[in-house]
Design a protein around this motif. Structure first.
Motif, PDB file in Angstrom:
ATOM      1  N   ILE A 139       0.835  -1.204   0.000  1.00 55.09           N
ATOM      2  CA  ILE A 139       0.000   0.000   0.000  1.00 55.09           C
ATOM      3  C   ILE A 139       0.870   1.255   0.000  1.00 55.09           C
ATOM      4  O   ILE A 139       0.655   2.183  -0.799  1.00 55.09           O
ATOM      5  CB  ILE A 139      -0.941  -0.008   1.218  1.00 55.09           C
ATOM      6  N   ILE A 140       1.850   1.303   0.882  1.00 54.18           N
ATOM      7  CA  ILE A 140       2.705   2.492   0.970  1.00 54.18           C
ATOM      8  C   ILE A 140       3.488   2.688  -0.325  1.00 54.18           C
ATOM      9  O   ILE A 140       3.553   3.795  -0.872  1.00 54.18           O
ATOM     10  CB  ILE A 140       3.656   2.379   2.181  1.00 54.18           C
ATOM     11  N   GLY A 141       4.089   1.599  -0.827  1.00 53.07           N
ATOM     12  CA  GLY A 141       4.854   1.715  -2.057  1.00 53.07           C
ATOM     13  C   GLY A 141       3.999   2.160  -3.231  1.00 53.07           C
ATOM     14  O   GLY A 141       4.345   3.094  -3.958  1.00 53.07           O
ATOM     15  N   SER A 142       2.848   1.531  -3.409  1.00 55.84           N
ATOM     16  CA  SER A 142       1.965   1.877  -4.529  1.00 55.84           C
ATOM     17  C   SER A 142       1.423   3.296  -4.397  1.00 55.84           C
ATOM     18  O   SER A 142       1.325   4.032  -5.389  1.00 55.84           O
ATOM     19  CB  SER A 142       0.805   0.887  -4.612  1.00 55.84           C
ATOM     20  N   GLY A 143       1.061   3.688  -3.173  1.00 52.96           N
ATOM     21  CA  GLY A 143       0.530   5.028  -2.969  1.00 52.96           C
ATOM     22  C   GLY A 143       1.535   6.113  -3.288  1.00 52.96           C
ATOM     23  O   GLY A 143       1.209   7.106  -3.953  1.00 52.96           O
ATOM     24  N   THR A 159      10.339   8.369  -5.946  1.00 52.04           N
ATOM     25  CA  THR A 159      10.602   6.994  -6.371  1.00 52.04           C
ATOM     26  C   THR A 159      11.636   6.330  -5.461  1.00 52.04           C
ATOM     27  O   THR A 159      11.497   5.141  -5.127  1.00 52.04           O
ATOM     28  CB  THR A 159      11.101   6.963  -7.827  1.00 52.04           C
ATOM     29  N   ILE A 160      12.634   7.079  -5.051  1.00 49.57           N
ATOM     30  CA  ILE A 160      13.648   6.541  -4.139  1.00 49.57           C
ATOM     31  C   ILE A 160      13.008   6.100  -2.820  1.00 49.57           C
ATOM     32  O   ILE A 160      13.389   5.078  -2.235  1.00 49.57           O
ATOM     33  CB  ILE A 160      14.752   7.585  -3.881  1.00 49.57           C
ATOM     34  N   VAL A 161      12.023   6.873  -2.341  1.00 50.43           N
ATOM     35  CA  VAL A 161      11.340   6.515  -1.094  1.00 50.43           C
ATOM     36  C   VAL A 161      10.466   5.280  -1.286  1.00 50.43           C
ATOM     37  O   VAL A 161      10.459   4.358  -0.459  1.00 50.43           O
ATOM     38  CB  VAL A 161      10.495   7.706  -0.598  1.00 50.43           C
ATOM     39  N   ALA A 162       9.721   5.242  -2.396  1.00 46.41           N
ATOM     40  CA  ALA A 162       8.738   4.178  -2.589  1.00 46.41           C
ATOM     41  C   ALA A 162       9.366   2.845  -2.965  1.00 46.41           C
ATOM     42  O   ALA A 162       8.872   1.788  -2.564  1.00 46.41           O
ATOM     43  CB  ALA A 162       7.739   4.598  -3.672  1.00 46.41           C
ATOM     44  N   PHE A 163      10.455   2.879  -3.733  1.00 40.67           N
ATOM     45  CA  PHE A 163      10.989   1.632  -4.298  1.00 40.67           C
ATOM     46  C   PHE A 163      11.422   0.622  -3.238  1.00 40.67           C
ATOM     47  O   PHE A 163      11.039  -0.560  -3.330  1.00 40.67           O
ATOM     48  CB  PHE A 163      12.148   1.945  -5.250  1.00 40.67           C
ATOM     49  N   PRO A 164      12.222   0.983  -2.230  1.00 45.28           N
ATOM     50  CA  PRO A 164      12.600  -0.033  -1.241  1.00 45.28           C
ATOM     51  C   PRO A 164      11.417  -0.572  -0.441  1.00 45.28           C
ATOM     52  O   PRO A 164      11.405  -1.751  -0.068  1.00 45.28           O
ATOM     53  CB  PRO A 164      13.599   0.696  -0.336  1.00 45.28           C
ATOM     54  N   ILE A 196       6.580  -6.854 -12.852  1.00 47.34           N
ATOM     55  CA  ILE A 196       6.868  -5.990 -14.005  1.00 47.34           C
ATOM     56  C   ILE A 196       7.042  -4.540 -13.552  1.00 47.34           C
ATOM     57  O   ILE A 196       7.977  -3.837 -13.982  1.00 47.34           O
ATOM     58  CB  ILE A 196       5.738  -6.104 -15.046  1.00 47.34           C
ATOM     59  N   ALA A 197       6.153  -4.065 -12.672  1.00 43.62           N
ATOM     60  CA  ALA A 197       6.275  -2.705 -12.153  1.00 43.62           C
ATOM     61  C   ALA A 197       7.589  -2.536 -11.404  1.00 43.62           C
ATOM     62  O   ALA A 197       8.275  -1.503 -11.536  1.00 43.62           O
ATOM     63  CB  ALA A 197       5.092  -2.381 -11.244  1.00 43.62           C
ATOM     64  N   TRP A 198       7.959  -3.555 -10.623  1.00 45.64           N
ATOM     65  CA  TRP A 198       9.229  -3.491  -9.876  1.00 45.64           C
ATOM     66  C   TRP A 198      10.412  -3.377 -10.835  1.00 45.64           C
ATOM     67  O   TRP A 198      11.335  -2.580 -10.616  1.00 45.64           O
ATOM     68  CB  TRP A 198       9.384  -4.739  -8.996  1.00 45.64           C
ATOM     69  N   VAL A 199      10.404  -4.146 -11.906  1.00 46.68           N
ATOM     70  CA  VAL A 199      11.491  -4.106 -12.890  1.00 46.68           C
ATOM     71  C   VAL A 199      11.572  -2.728 -13.543  1.00 46.68           C
ATOM     72  O   VAL A 199      12.664  -2.177 -13.756  1.00 46.68           O
ATOM     73  CB  VAL A 199      11.301  -5.203 -13.956  1.00 46.68           C
ATOM     74  N   ALA A 211       1.769   0.810 -14.992  1.00 46.76           N
ATOM     75  CA  ALA A 211       1.755  -0.571 -14.501  1.00 46.76           C
ATOM     76  C   ALA A 211       1.160  -0.644 -13.095  1.00 46.76           C
ATOM     77  O   ALA A 211       0.432  -1.588 -12.770  1.00 46.76           O
ATOM     78  CB  ALA A 211       3.169  -1.144 -14.514  1.00 46.76           C
ATOM     79  N   THR A 212       1.468   0.359 -12.264  1.00 47.71           N
ATOM     80  CA  THR A 212       0.923   0.383 -10.901  1.00 47.71           C
ATOM     81  C   THR A 212      -0.592   0.524 -10.923  1.00 47.71           C
ATOM     82  O   THR A 212      -1.313  -0.190 -10.217  1.00 47.71           O
ATOM     83  CB  THR A 212       1.547   1.542 -10.106  1.00 47.71           C
ATOM     84  N   ILE A 213      -1.107   1.457 -11.738  1.00 50.34           N
ATOM     85  CA  ILE A 213      -2.554   1.643 -11.851  1.00 50.34           C
ATOM     86  C   ILE A 213      -3.211   0.380 -12.413  1.00 50.34           C
ATOM     87  O   ILE A 213      -4.268  -0.066 -11.946  1.00 50.34           O
ATOM     88  CB  ILE A 213      -2.878   2.851 -12.739  1.00 50.34           C
ATOM     89  N   PHE A 214      -2.581  -0.203 -13.417  1.00 41.48           N
ATOM     90  CA  PHE A 214      -3.098  -1.430 -14.033  1.00 41.48           C
ATOM     91  C   PHE A 214      -3.220  -2.541 -12.988  1.00 41.48           C
ATOM     92  O   PHE A 214      -4.219  -3.253 -12.931  1.00 41.48           O
ATOM     93  CB  PHE A 214      -2.151  -1.852 -15.157  1.00 41.48           C
ATOM     94  N   ASN A 215      -2.199  -2.649 -12.140  1.00 44.62           N
ATOM     95  CA  ASN A 215      -2.205  -3.700 -11.125  1.00 44.62           C
ATOM     96  C   ASN A 215      -3.203  -3.411 -10.013  1.00 44.62           C
ATOM     97  O   ASN A 215      -3.779  -4.328  -9.427  1.00 44.62           O
ATOM     98  CB  ASN A 215      -0.803  -3.863 -10.533  1.00 44.62           C
TER      99      ASN A 215
END
Length: 330
Positions: free
Chosen positions: A189-193, A239-244, A276-279, A308-312
């Motif tokens: 949730i946090i990452g996607s948001g 993106t740096i905050v959300a990715f990890p 796929i979104a992670w890649v 990709a995030t919205i799609f997922n």
């Protein structure tokens, strides 16, 4: 445990109220974007750069002597009014976030569990994180007048979530009755948001750079956006905050899958699109760190990750059937 229907109804009411408040905040901040001082100053700076390139006057005094500001005696009042309306929009955004948080908490109290056991609850939490992330951004960057562009997808997602994906308060199926529901899903949730913020910033970056290359393009919109490097920094830092966090969520999901289904990965539709979104986001960060990719190419990669995030978030659960379908629409 028995479901508390009263708390559930209050949660639903707060959710609906939150959507209405976000719509008002959207309108107020779009008004500031159109008529506020920040947009006018950005347009003026853009106009002066064009004049300098054409051999015209380039100083602030020269711009005043040309009569741009004094020739419009009503402009200061209009600008002040727009900024006040923009501040009202920001206040409404904070109020909406508090009401949305209350809706999430009441939903959790009503069902006696973490309030993200189905797609409705998940979407409610994701959009809340997006709004909180944006509040942090406007605290650090002078981009409050862009709030409407962030709220537009949030309001659309919340409307879809509250209509097509709404699920009545109920206990979760046994497969979700695990502490991993709190760990894995909250990280997702946090990452996607947070990922929604760089997605919007990257879209605006493309508009800004397109105008910078050709001032005739988006002449009424592009100059009122912040400088391209500001939008690029917002996208990169978010993106740096959300990715990890998102990475942690994916790894926790694999561990939970092994405990629940006896395998770490099964190419379930939601797992696949999340990977796929992670890649995509990994490629974005890697290209900036090693190849020095900035600007348009990096923004395009980030927008693809945003898509990709919205799609997922929605399409996978609405159209496909997989092992995550128990958390879908019911």
């Amino acid at each position: 445990m028995e479901i508390n229907e009263t708390l559930s109804q209050y949660s639903d009411l707060l959710y609906t109220t939150t959507v209405a408040i976000y719509v008002l905040a959207l309108l107020f901040t779009l008004f500031e974007q159109a008529f506020g001082a920040k947009g006018r100053l950005a347009a003026e700076r853009s106009r002066k750069r064009v004049l300098v390139g054409a051999g015209g006057p380039d100083s602030d005094d020269a711009g005043i002597e040309d009569g741009d500001v004094p020739a419009e005696p009503e402009a200061p009042r209009a600008v002040g009014r727009a900024e006040r309306i923009g501040r009202m929009g920001a206040a409404l955004l904070v109020l909406g976030a508090l009401l949305q948080l209350s809706a999430i908490v009441l939903r959790g109290l009503a069902v006696h569990r973490a309030p993200w056991g189905n797609m409705y609850e998940y979407g409610m939490a994701v959009t809340f994180i997006t709004v909180v992330a944006w509040l942090v951004v406007i605290k650090k960057f002078p981009v409050r007048h862009l709030t409407g562009f962030l709220l537009l997808p949030v309001v659309i997602l919340m409307f879809i979530n509250g209509t097509m994906l709404y699920t009545v308060a109920a206990p979760v199926v046994p497969a979700l009755q695990s502490y991993w529901l709190v760990i894995h899903v909250s990280a997702a949730i946090i990452g996607s948001g947070v990922f929604l913020v760089p997605g919007v910033a990257s879209v605006l970056y493309l508009f800004r750079t397109a105008h910078d290359r050709n001032p005739a393009k988006f002449a009424g919109f592009g100059p009122k956006l912040p400088a391209a490097d500001v939008l690029d920094r917002i996208a990169y830092r978010a993106t740096i905050v959300a990715f990890p966090i998102f990475t942690f969520g994916v790894l926790c999901g694999a561990v939970w899958a092994e405990a629940a289904w006896g395998r770490f990965w099964g190419w379930d539709p939601k797992e696949t699109v999340a990977f796929i979104a992670w890649v995509i986001y990994a490629a974005y960060l890697h290209s900036r760190a090693t190849a020095g990719w900035r600007g348009t190419r990096a923004a395009v990669i980030n927008i693809v990750g945003f898509a990709a995030t919205i799609f997922n978030l929605f399409f996978v659960n609405l159209v496909t059937v997989g092992l995550h379908s128990y958390a879908g629409v019911s």
